[in-house]
Design an enzyme around this catalytic site. Structure first.
Site, mmCIF file in Angstrom:
data_model
loop_
_atom_site.group_PDB
_atom_site.id
_atom_site.type_symbol
_atom_site.label_atom_id
_atom_site.label_comp_id
_atom_site.label_asym_id
_atom_site.label_seq_id
_atom_site.Cartn_x
_atom_site.Cartn_y
_atom_site.Cartn_z
ATOM 1 N N TYR A 145 9.029 1.894 16.769
ATOM 2 C CA TYR A 145 10.323 1.846 16.661
ATOM 3 C C TYR A 145 10.934 1.209 17.448
ATOM 4 O O TYR A 145 12.182 0.612 17.152
ATOM 5 C CB TYR A 145 10.886 3.096 16.467
ATOM 6 C CG TYR A 145 10.407 3.991 15.205
ATOM 7 C CD1 TYR A 145 9.580 3.313 14.340
ATOM 8 C CD2 TYR A 145 10.648 5.361 15.087
ATOM 9 C CE1 TYR A 145 8.983 4.265 13.177
ATOM 10 C CE2 TYR A 145 10.180 6.005 13.818
ATOM 11 C CZ TYR A 145 9.347 5.437 13.135
ATOM 12 O OH TYR A 145 8.890 6.376 11.935
ATOM 13 N N LYS A 195 -5.117 6.479 16.013
ATOM 14 C CA LYS A 195 -5.895 5.687 15.235
ATOM 15 C C LYS A 195 -6.882 4.901 16.124
ATOM 16 O O LYS A 195 -6.608 3.581 15.976
ATOM 17 C CB LYS A 195 -5.013 5.008 14.333
ATOM 18 C CG LYS A 195 -5.631 4.147 13.412
ATOM 19 C CD LYS A 195 -6.464 5.076 12.176
ATOM 20 C CE LYS A 195 -7.195 4.350 11.072
ATOM 21 N NZ LYS A 195 -7.929 5.259 10.159
ATOM 22 N N ASP A 227 -5.120 9.595 9.471
ATOM 23 C CA ASP A 227 -5.423 9.638 8.271
ATOM 24 C C ASP A 227 -6.220 10.992 7.766
ATOM 25 O O ASP A 227 -6.031 11.726 6.817
ATOM 26 C CB ASP A 227 -6.285 8.579 7.320
ATOM 27 C CG ASP A 227 -7.270 8.299 8.510
ATOM 28 O OD1 ASP A 227 -7.204 8.646 9.384
ATOM 29 O OD2 ASP A 227 -8.182 7.185 8.070
ATOM 30 N N ASP A 251 6.475 11.052 13.202
ATOM 31 C CA ASP A 251 7.527 10.825 12.036
ATOM 32 C C ASP A 251 7.041 11.517 10.768
ATOM 33 O O ASP A 251 7.286 12.394 9.823
ATOM 34 C CB ASP A 251 7.963 9.628 11.750
ATOM 35 C CG ASP A 251 9.377 9.600 10.975
ATOM 36 O OD1 ASP A 251 9.944 10.521 10.600
ATOM 37 O OD2 ASP A 251 9.912 8.559 11.225
ATOM 38 N N ASP A 255 7.102 15.573 8.879
ATOM 39 C CA ASP A 255 7.643 15.611 7.575
ATOM 40 C C ASP A 255 6.623 16.394 6.605
ATOM 41 O O ASP A 255 6.819 16.942 5.741
ATOM 42 C CB ASP A 255 8.117 14.384 7.082
ATOM 43 C CG ASP A 255 9.378 13.826 7.391
ATOM 44 O OD1 ASP A 255 9.949 14.554 8.275
ATOM 45 O OD2 ASP A 255 9.846 12.734 7.155
#
Length: 376
Positions: A145, A195, A227, A251, A255
């Site tokens: 970001y 990852k 994942d 993020d 959620d």
């Protein structure tokens, strides 16, 4: 800790102002019951500030935040401002700026299934019966970001866009320490998300977290690819305690945790720096479609204030009383519209705020109950 507890209140857009009104009821009570001097002052931010002076973060708001001991934020943004240039959008021009400006590297987002709200969980009963109580610890001011370079280039069919994921070792160390310390207060388990089979930044992330874990021998450390953990949260969320994430992965994961807990209207968050100064806000958005209808759920906003008392002001007892009162309101079946399956069987934003206030009064056996009730 402070003689006066100064809070910059930024109600923001959409449902922000109406749910913030319910927090004022709680602040009044906490001041009255515990003889505190919590002082609030409101400032404009986000879309409402754009409408007023054409910028999402007025200088007056920033100065107000600098003079305060903590920031209580409602919500910013909405589709009215979606077509503005990137830097002028409410979210980027105000919220992301404040996070970076105050070095709020540490985002805490608790997610749990409340007693009486089990039917809202989209998971099977045999899964959620095992329990759901997760703390997502997210690095907040680095990663993709904020990494540079980023932008657009090329033209026609060769036009492309790019973002840079970058993490320094010291940034990973800082957020890892937070996660392990939180685990010591909970169930002694950290799951670190990366990852590392593909990304160089994740390889450094995993190596660094492993090194930090040696300083916390009581805490069990596990690693999961992004994942895999998104699947495992659906399959068996009870296996998780503290989840440690980079900015982007946090993020996503926070959620998902919100969704399996039943309602995003129940989830608070805290974004803190090294000095425990922070922004406290609900995990949900501004919900402009229900703004002004007195049906929004204010519990996440109230829980965010509770976190503010605990983490920035070290008022643990006061925070626990608010949390217990919310638990009792839900236990007795009082729910806002988002928490009901029956479209007619709910109470309003203002009613739920007053009920929580009444339970706070009850919890403390206050003699002045009638006088206080008139003020809420």
């Amino acid at each position: 800790m402070f003689s006066n507890y100064k809070i910059a209140v930024l109600p923001g857009d959409g449902i922000g102002p109406e749910v913030m009104k319910q927090v004022y009821k709680i602040i009044y009570l906490i001041n009255k019951i515990f003889k505190l001097n919590i002082i609030t002052k409101e400032y404009k931010i986000g879309g409402i500030a754009i409408d007023d002076i054409n910028i999402p973060l007025p200088l007056n708001t920033l100065l107000g935040c600098l003079k305060s001991n903590a920031i209580l934020l409602g919500s910013v943004g909405g589709n009215r401002w979606d077509n503005l240039p990137s830097k002028k959008k409410p979210e980027i021009g105000s919220l992301l700026f404040l996070r970076k400006y105050f070095k709020l590297f540490n985002n805490l987002r608790p997610s749990k299934l409340y007693l009486g709200l089990e039917y809202l969980c989209p998971l099977k009963k045999e899964i959620y019966n095992k329990g759901l109580d997760i703390l997502c610890v997210r690095e907040l001011i680095s990663g993709i970001y904020f990494g540079k370079p980023k932008g657009y280039n090329g033209y026609n069919k060769l036009k492309y866009a790019f973002d840079t994921e970058i993490y320094y070792k010291f940034e990973i160390e800082k957020i890892a320490h937070v996660a392990f310390k939180k685990a010591l207060e909970r169930k002694l388990k950290v799951t670190s998300v990366d990852k590392s089979n593909v990304l160089q930044s994740s390889i450094l992330w995993r190596k660094t977290v492993c090194n930090i874990s040696k300083l916390y021998p009581k805490v069990e450390l596990n690693h999961m690819y992004i994942d895999n953990i998104t699947m495992q949260l659906i399959k068996n969320p009870s296996q998780f305690d503290v989840i440690l994430c980079s900015n982007l992965f946090g993020d996503i994961i926070s959620d998902e945790c919100a969704m399996i807990s039943g309602s995003i209207g129940m989830l608070p968050s805290a974004s803190l720096n090294e000095n425990k100064f922070g922004i406290y806000e609900p995990a949900g958005g501004s919900a402009p479609d229900i703004s002004g209808k007195n049906i929004a759920n204010p519990i996440a906003q109230i829980l965010s204030f509770s976190m503010l008392l605990k983490y920035s002001f070290n008022l643990v007892k006061e925070s626990d009383i608010i949390d217990n009162s919310i638990n009792k309101v839900l236990k007795y079946g009082y729910k806002t519209k988002d928490l009901t399956l029956n479209s007619k069987d709910f109470i309003s934003t203002s009613e739920i705020g007053s009920l929580i206030s009444c339970f706070i009064i009850k919890e403390n056996n206050i003699n002045e109950q009638n006088t206080i009730r008139k003020n809420i």
